[in-house]
Design a protein around this motif. Sequence first.
Motif, mmCIF file in Angstrom:
data_model
loop_
_atom_site.group_PDB
_atom_site.id
_atom_site.type_symbol
_atom_site.label_atom_id
_atom_site.label_comp_id
_atom_site.label_asym_id
_atom_site.label_seq_id
_atom_site.Cartn_x
_atom_site.Cartn_y
_atom_site.Cartn_z
ATOM 1 N N ALA A 7 8.538 17.395 -5.314
ATOM 2 C CA ALA A 7 7.839 16.197 -6.390
ATOM 3 C C ALA A 7 8.165 14.687 -5.065
ATOM 4 O O ALA A 7 6.931 14.120 -4.578
ATOM 5 N N LEU A 8 8.350 15.064 -3.676
ATOM 6 C CA LEU A 8 9.209 13.165 -3.213
ATOM 7 C C LEU A 8 8.628 14.040 -1.574
ATOM 8 O O LEU A 8 9.154 13.085 -0.659
ATOM 9 N N ASN A 9 8.608 15.033 -1.004
ATOM 10 C CA ASN A 9 8.156 15.247 -0.182
ATOM 11 C C ASN A 9 6.475 15.362 0.324
ATOM 12 O O ASN A 9 5.808 15.888 0.961
ATOM 13 N N PHE A 10 5.880 15.021 -0.673
ATOM 14 C CA PHE A 10 4.183 14.676 -0.437
ATOM 15 C C PHE A 10 3.805 16.118 -0.661
ATOM 16 O O PHE A 10 2.543 16.107 -0.025
ATOM 17 N N LYS A 11 3.490 17.427 -1.330
ATOM 18 C CA LYS A 11 3.091 18.154 -1.265
ATOM 19 C C LYS A 11 2.277 18.478 -2.812
ATOM 20 O O LYS A 11 1.041 19.750 -2.093
ATOM 21 N N ILE A 12 2.364 17.462 -3.131
ATOM 22 C CA ILE A 12 1.216 17.428 -4.518
ATOM 23 C C ILE A 12 -0.595 18.524 -3.941
ATOM 24 O O ILE A 12 -0.828 19.145 -4.582
ATOM 25 N N GLY A 31 0.526 -0.870 -0.265
ATOM 26 C CA GLY A 31 -0.087 0.013 0.231
ATOM 27 C C GLY A 31 0.999 1.011 0.279
ATOM 28 O O GLY A 31 -0.096 2.188 -0.334
ATOM 29 N N GLY A 32 2.127 0.962 -0.099
ATOM 30 C CA GLY A 32 2.777 2.198 0.593
ATOM 31 C C GLY A 32 2.622 2.990 1.441
ATOM 32 O O GLY A 32 2.415 1.989 2.597
ATOM 33 N N ALA A 33 2.849 4.070 1.511
ATOM 34 C CA ALA A 33 2.310 4.974 3.050
ATOM 35 C C ALA A 33 1.332 5.855 3.008
ATOM 36 O O ALA A 33 0.811 6.446 1.670
ATOM 37 N N ASP A 34 0.328 5.778 4.228
ATOM 38 C CA ASP A 34 -0.657 6.616 3.600
ATOM 39 C C ASP A 34 -0.181 8.068 3.293
ATOM 40 O O ASP A 34 -1.277 8.752 3.056
ATOM 41 N N VAL A 35 1.105 9.044 3.918
ATOM 42 C CA VAL A 35 1.168 9.724 3.578
ATOM 43 C C VAL A 35 0.898 10.054 1.711
ATOM 44 O O VAL A 35 1.063 11.230 1.182
ATOM 45 N N MET A 36 0.849 8.636 1.316
ATOM 46 C CA MET A 36 0.967 8.776 -0.291
ATOM 47 C C MET A 36 -0.153 9.420 -1.064
ATOM 48 O O MET A 36 -0.392 9.778 -2.427
ATOM 49 N N MET A 37 -1.059 9.148 -0.110
ATOM 50 C CA MET A 37 -2.785 9.282 -1.002
ATOM 51 C C MET A 37 -2.674 9.822 -1.329
ATOM 52 O O MET A 37 -3.073 10.132 -2.530
ATOM 53 N N GLY A 38 -2.506 11.759 -1.539
ATOM 54 C CA GLY A 38 -1.825 12.619 -1.949
ATOM 55 C C GLY A 38 -2.395 13.197 -3.488
ATOM 56 O O GLY A 38 -2.584 13.264 -4.432
ATOM 57 N N GLY A 39 -0.654 12.074 -3.244
ATOM 58 C CA GLY A 39 0.146 11.294 -4.363
ATOM 59 C C GLY A 39 -1.186 11.245 -6.130
ATOM 60 O O GLY A 39 -1.183 11.338 -7.006
ATOM 61 N N TYR A 40 -1.768 9.845 -5.290
ATOM 62 C CA TYR A 40 -2.748 8.606 -5.300
ATOM 63 C C TYR A 40 -3.851 10.093 -6.172
ATOM 64 O O TYR A 40 -4.289 10.074 -7.597
ATOM 65 N N MET A 41 -4.444 10.445 -5.042
ATOM 66 C CA MET A 41 -5.923 11.598 -5.880
ATOM 67 C C MET A 41 -5.213 12.856 -6.743
ATOM 68 O O MET A 41 -6.083 12.836 -7.379
ATOM 69 N N SER A 42 -4.007 13.659 -6.300
ATOM 70 C CA SER A 42 -3.283 13.986 -7.869
ATOM 71 C C SER A 42 -3.836 13.368 -8.906
ATOM 72 O O SER A 42 -3.915 13.918 -10.263
#
Length: 523
Positions: free
Chosen positions: A455-460, A65-76
Amino acid sequence: MKKLVFILVLSFWAFSSCDNFLAETPKDEISVDQLLNTPEGARGLVNGLYRDGQGAGFYDSGGFGGADVMMGGYMSGYFDNEGKGERIQGQVAQDLQVGPEVLNQFFDGWWSGHYEVISRANTALKYIPDMAGLSDDEKNQLLAEARFFRALNYFSLVKFFGDVPLITEPVESLENIEVERTSSETVYDQVIADLEWALNQGSLVEGAFSMNGYRITEAAASTLLADVYLQMAGYPLQQTANYASAADAARTVIQSGSHELIQHGESVGESAYNKMRTSDTDREYIYGIEYESEIAPSQYPRITVPGVVRPEGINYGRTLNAYRPIEEFTWFYNPDEDLRIQNQQLFYNSFERGGQQYQFGEWAPYLWFEEEAIFETGRGGRDIRVYRYADVLLIAAEAIARSEGVTNEAVSYLTDVRSRAYWQTDRNEIEASLSGLSEQEFVEEVWKERLRELALNFKIWSDIQRTRQYPVPSESNPGEITFVDVVGQSNNWGQTYEEHHLLYPLPDDEIQTNPALEQNPGY
């Protein structure tokens, strides 16, 4: 200097919240009274907040699942997860089907994890002021650190869910545990109050995070404060006067001289981005989630090697590309000028091992690649950076432009970040291209740089939320980006954003167990 996680004697303690912020204390664990009976217990209580950071386990990568913090990247719509067939959150995010029932367990983990940290911070804030055996300076430092973590977690919750219950005291009985949602504006006010107390009354250390025992510094608190003000200036509050406040907070970090951008070495293998990948001791690092390979290992190296390749000697039973930038994301970069999109910088698409070249046919994060972990130990040791100095410079550039205009100072800060990436372009040329822009044109250049640099700091997703603008790259002219209204825009996966997608739903379990909570509109 050893990381703080190396000295966490009391990282785990009795009280941890679950639904409705309350849990029963097991008999074999330390009680709150026992824990706070000595200075060592108080220190352990606050030290434990460092391990949890933003939401207990929110940054931890468990595999598919990756990390929870990655959800924003998936949503983008700009990041994919190779393991989404086995852990559905990535697929559901791309389909924009993030309903409260479908992802109840997932979102409830966020909710509980963040409130767990808040609960522990609240306990520290209640009991430490009256504790004997601690000097006033140490008390104030511990209290400032607890306020930092409470602010960080409420900031995350209010971005995720909008209005959320505001709890500032420990929950120590079954009375009044059904708490209503508090307005986002009031939650933000509490976040600011905590950070201002930490900066003005807390005995926070000066200097860089990595050079002060990985403890919260004045710069870390000021950086978080700048980020909070920037978010408040955008949607949904649109309190544009806070651009000036964001600029002031960012300037505090810049003018302190405690931090600086990592500079390139003599070769691309010694670039700033590779130095960032291999070290946690640089002065660009402002705050992050700490890992240590022996006692608190990171699993991020496991998710940097796509499953389509299997290099000889790999230590993990299975690897996968859990935060894959899709092809459209790579178009945000100009490959002829931008070092960040060259192979083995922020990302990579091939590497050599034992004389054999491995081609992926896709891009994967290289910033989290640790050769020793992947091929020897299976235990990563590099931290995940939440804030770094490049972030501060970009906040300052945007906030100054919005509050004061496109000044030489704003241009200089944006140029600092861009010129490091455009390493073969003269700095004066970059400055000249930015100086004549209108306010909106310049701010969009900052947004572009945030996409590329962070890009890899989960800001998008946070940036999309606060600007309500969606970045669209050019396939024919990589590096060219336009911004369009996010509502009504396609997400690269055939789905169209609606207004309600800009907040997540409250977990269904929380709605069921707390009748005082109301669901977000659209869910």
